[in-house]
Write an enzyme that holds these catalytic residues in place. Structure first.
Site, PDB file in Angstrom:
ATOM      1  N   GLU A 170       0.785  -1.233   0.000  1.00 47.15           N
ATOM      2  CA  GLU A 170       0.000   0.000   0.000  1.00 47.15           C
ATOM      3  C   GLU A 170       0.820   1.289   0.000  1.00 47.15           C
ATOM      4  OE1 GLU A 170      -2.702  -0.231   3.307  1.00 47.15           O
ATOM      5  OE2 GLU A 170      -3.933  -1.733   2.355  1.00 47.15           O
ATOM      6  N   GLU A 355      -5.597  -8.556   1.239  1.00 47.58           N
ATOM      7  CA  GLU A 355      -6.230  -8.198   2.513  1.00 47.58           C
ATOM      8  C   GLU A 355      -7.704  -7.920   2.270  1.00 47.58           C
ATOM      9  OE1 GLU A 355      -4.511  -4.881   4.696  1.00 47.58           O
ATOM     10  OE2 GLU A 355      -2.484  -5.607   4.308  1.00 47.58           O
TER      11      GLU A 355
HETATM   12  C1  PNW Z   1      -4.383  -1.737   5.652  1.00 46.84           C
HETATM   13  N1  PNW Z   1      -7.505   3.584   3.722  1.00 46.84           N
HETATM   14  O1  PNW Z   1      -4.322  -0.360   5.867  1.00 46.84           O
HETATM   15  C2  PNW Z   1      -3.029  -2.249   6.100  1.00 46.84           C
HETATM   16  O2  PNW Z   1      -2.319  -2.931   5.108  1.00 46.84           O
HETATM   17  C3  PNW Z   1      -3.077  -3.044   7.380  1.00 46.84           C
HETATM   18  O3  PNW Z   1      -1.808  -3.048   7.974  1.00 46.84           O
HETATM   19  C4  PNW Z   1      -4.162  -2.509   8.277  1.00 46.84           C
HETATM   20  O4  PNW Z   1      -4.140  -3.074   9.556  1.00 46.84           O
HETATM   21  C5  PNW Z   1      -5.478  -2.788   7.577  1.00 46.84           C
HETATM   22  O5  PNW Z   1      -5.512  -2.214   6.278  1.00 46.84           O
HETATM   23  C6  PNW Z   1      -6.693  -2.320   8.356  1.00 46.84           C
HETATM   24  O6  PNW Z   1      -6.697  -0.934   8.485  1.00 46.84           O
HETATM   25  C7  PNW Z   1      -5.181   0.543   5.307  1.00 46.84           C
HETATM   26  O7  PNW Z   1      -7.673   4.610   4.390  1.00 46.84           O
HETATM   27  C8  PNW Z   1      -5.298   1.753   5.966  1.00 46.84           C
HETATM   28  O8  PNW Z   1      -8.021   3.456   2.608  1.00 46.84           O
HETATM   29  C9  PNW Z   1      -6.073   2.750   5.440  1.00 46.84           C
HETATM   30  C10 PNW Z   1      -6.738   2.551   4.239  1.00 46.84           C
HETATM   31  C11 PNW Z   1      -6.616   1.350   3.566  1.00 46.84           C
HETATM   32  C12 PNW Z   1      -5.846   0.344   4.116  1.00 46.84           C
END
Ligand code: PNW
Length: 457
Positions: A170, A355
């Site tokens: 990401e 994920e």
């Molecule tokens: C992911 N958004 O993070 C990460 O890869 C993980 O480590 C995390 O624990 C999981 O999602 C849950 O949050 C994201 O704002 C954080 O779009 C933010 C976003 C997307 C993914």
């Protein structure tokens, strides 16, 4: 006369798994000669995380890795996606290799293989060595070489035992959270830094793939988070805002990696004079053949024009929507839509859902050792069905990794949000599979057939 229908199927060899990341589960960040990462530093800076939560203990996976692999085996997982902490391997980020750090991941991989679980290894899930941040981190162009050096150490140690490699997790979250809005490490807020950090992430990705082609013999890919954007209204302003938000979040990284250029909205509509001109050789480095892409999907956004900086777009909350504890709308159709979009735009590259999952308030562990989490069960059922719909529409989907195996440290939100299919008692470190884990086990054992059955409650 009886009508027979062909049951819709997940493809042969579909990888059913679960995902985690180093900083979120391991604990013991400084053990065995490791150097500090930006997340260790950030979490220890007062006010940066909810309740001041740090990764000092987390799920104590650094000490409990063996029982955690046994847990994965008992659930019937076919794959496990985890990340390596760069500063355990190279405490200064570059140069000296810390053998004890390598040994930890080598043992973990051997244990997974002994249980028939395929490892998917992510090189970078946000925990940059602090020593490299002191040298500018993602703002320093040398980071492409540093990252390729680190990748090469890992490939030499584990390629063959590990057959699926991921460069970055990401990049959008790394830069939007770390360099634009400051909610994630290293906590900067700069419209001028953000495109530079993004570009260097992509140069590092390209350099690491290039190095892999010289050392590795298997597969390497990139993981991005995709959030489909739907216009709130048909007004010209909202349609333009939706296009901007889509270019910024969904195309910014896959476009240069696969198509060799950035979406024009980044310069023309979002960053303006903060968007530098890049050399042709940078684009050549970034565009490397990918063996697969990984997509992380949690939610959609219904987008409208706003005066937010610098995107001038924001999300509208849906009156009839269902929201998780991180405020994300449950919208399974978005997953089908984005997979079809990615197939059409990027040419049906083999794809893993790396994920997908949800934070909900779970009741405490009941006396019989059960955690009833019907909302999470429903979430998984609907999203697996959405994936099967995409497969029926011709998308080349090879596997699914639920986020997450364990309740864990949700970055700046600390331990307050629980995404696990396995409950973790942070006092005792006891693991208890939730009902969603039992449900998922059954789905795996039936190769997806059981997802059509009604939920138990
Ligand atoms: C992911 N958004 O993070 C990460 O890869 C993980 O480590 C995390 O624990 C999981 O999602 C849950 O949050 C994201 O704002 C954080 O779009 C933010 C976003 C997307 C993914």
């Amino acid at each position: 006369m009886a009508v027979t229908t062909t049951p819709r199927r997940f493809p042969e060899g579909f990888l059913w798994g679960a995902a985690t990341a180093a900083h979120q589960i391991e604990g013991s960040p400084m053990a065995d000669g490791a150097g500090p990462s930006i997340w260790t530093r950030f979490a220890h800076t007062p006010g940066m995380t909810v309740n001041g939560d740090t990764g000092d203990v987390a799920c104590d996976h650094y000490n409990r890795w063996k029982e955690d692999v046994a847990l994965m085996a008992s659930l019937g997982l076919k794959a496990y996606r985890f990340s390596v902490s760069w500063s355990r391997i190279l405490p200064e980020g570059t140069g000296r290799v810390n053998q004890k750090g390598l040994d930890f991941y080598s043992r973990l991989v051997d244990e997974l293989l002994s249980k028939g679980i395929e490892p998917l290894l992510t090189l970078y899930h946000w925990d940059l060595p602090a020593a490299l941040d002191d040298r500018g981190g993602w703002l320093n162009r040398d980071i492409a070489d540093w990252f390729a050096e680190y990748g090469s150490v890992m490939y030499r140690a584990l390629d063959g035992r590990v057959k699926k490699w991921v460069t970055l997790n990401e990049p959008w979250v790394v830069t939007d959270g770390g360099y634009l809005h400051g909610a994630l490490a290293p906590g900067h807020r700069s419209k001028y830094e953000t495109p530079i950090a993004s570009h260097n992430l992509m140069r590092a990705h390209g350099a690491a793939v290039k190095a892999y082609r010289e050392i590795g013999k298997h597969e390497i890919g990139l993981v991005v988070n995709i959030e489909p954007k739907y216009a709130a209204t048909e007004s010209a302003a909202d349609l333009a805002a939706t296009k901007r938000a889509h270019a910024y979040m969904n195309e910014q990284y896959l476009d240069p990696a696969i198509l060799g250029h950035y979406p024009p909205e980044l310069k023309n509509e979002i960053f303006g004079d903060a968007w530098p001109e890049w050399a042709d050789e940078d684009y050549a480095l970034i565009k490397q053949k990918l063996d697969f892409i990984g997509i992380n999907y949690y939610t959609r956004s219904v987008t409208q024009a706003t005066d937010s900086y610098p995107l001038k777009a924001g999300a509208v909350r849906q009156k009839l929507g269902t929201y998780t504890e991180t405020g994300w709308e449950v919208f399974p159709q978005g997953l089908t839509d984005l997979l079809v979009w990615a197939k059409d735009r990027y040419g049906n590259i083999p794809t893993y859902i790396t994920e997908n999952g949800a934070a909900f308030f779970d009741p405490a562990v009941a006396e019989e050792g059960r955690v009833r989490d019907p909302l999470r069960m429903g979430y998984l059922k609907k999203h697996l069905t959405a994936i099967r719909d995409a497969i029926d529409q011709g998308c080349d989907i090879r596997g699914y990794m639920v986020w997450s195996l364990l309740d864990n440290l949700e970055w700046s939100l600390g331990y307050s949000k629980r995404f696990g299919i396995v409950h973790v008692n942070y006092g005792t470190q006891e693991r208890t599979p939730k009902d969603s884990a039992r449900w998922y086990s059954k789905a795996i054992a039936s190769h997806g057939a059981s997802i059509d059955e009604p939920l138990p409650y």
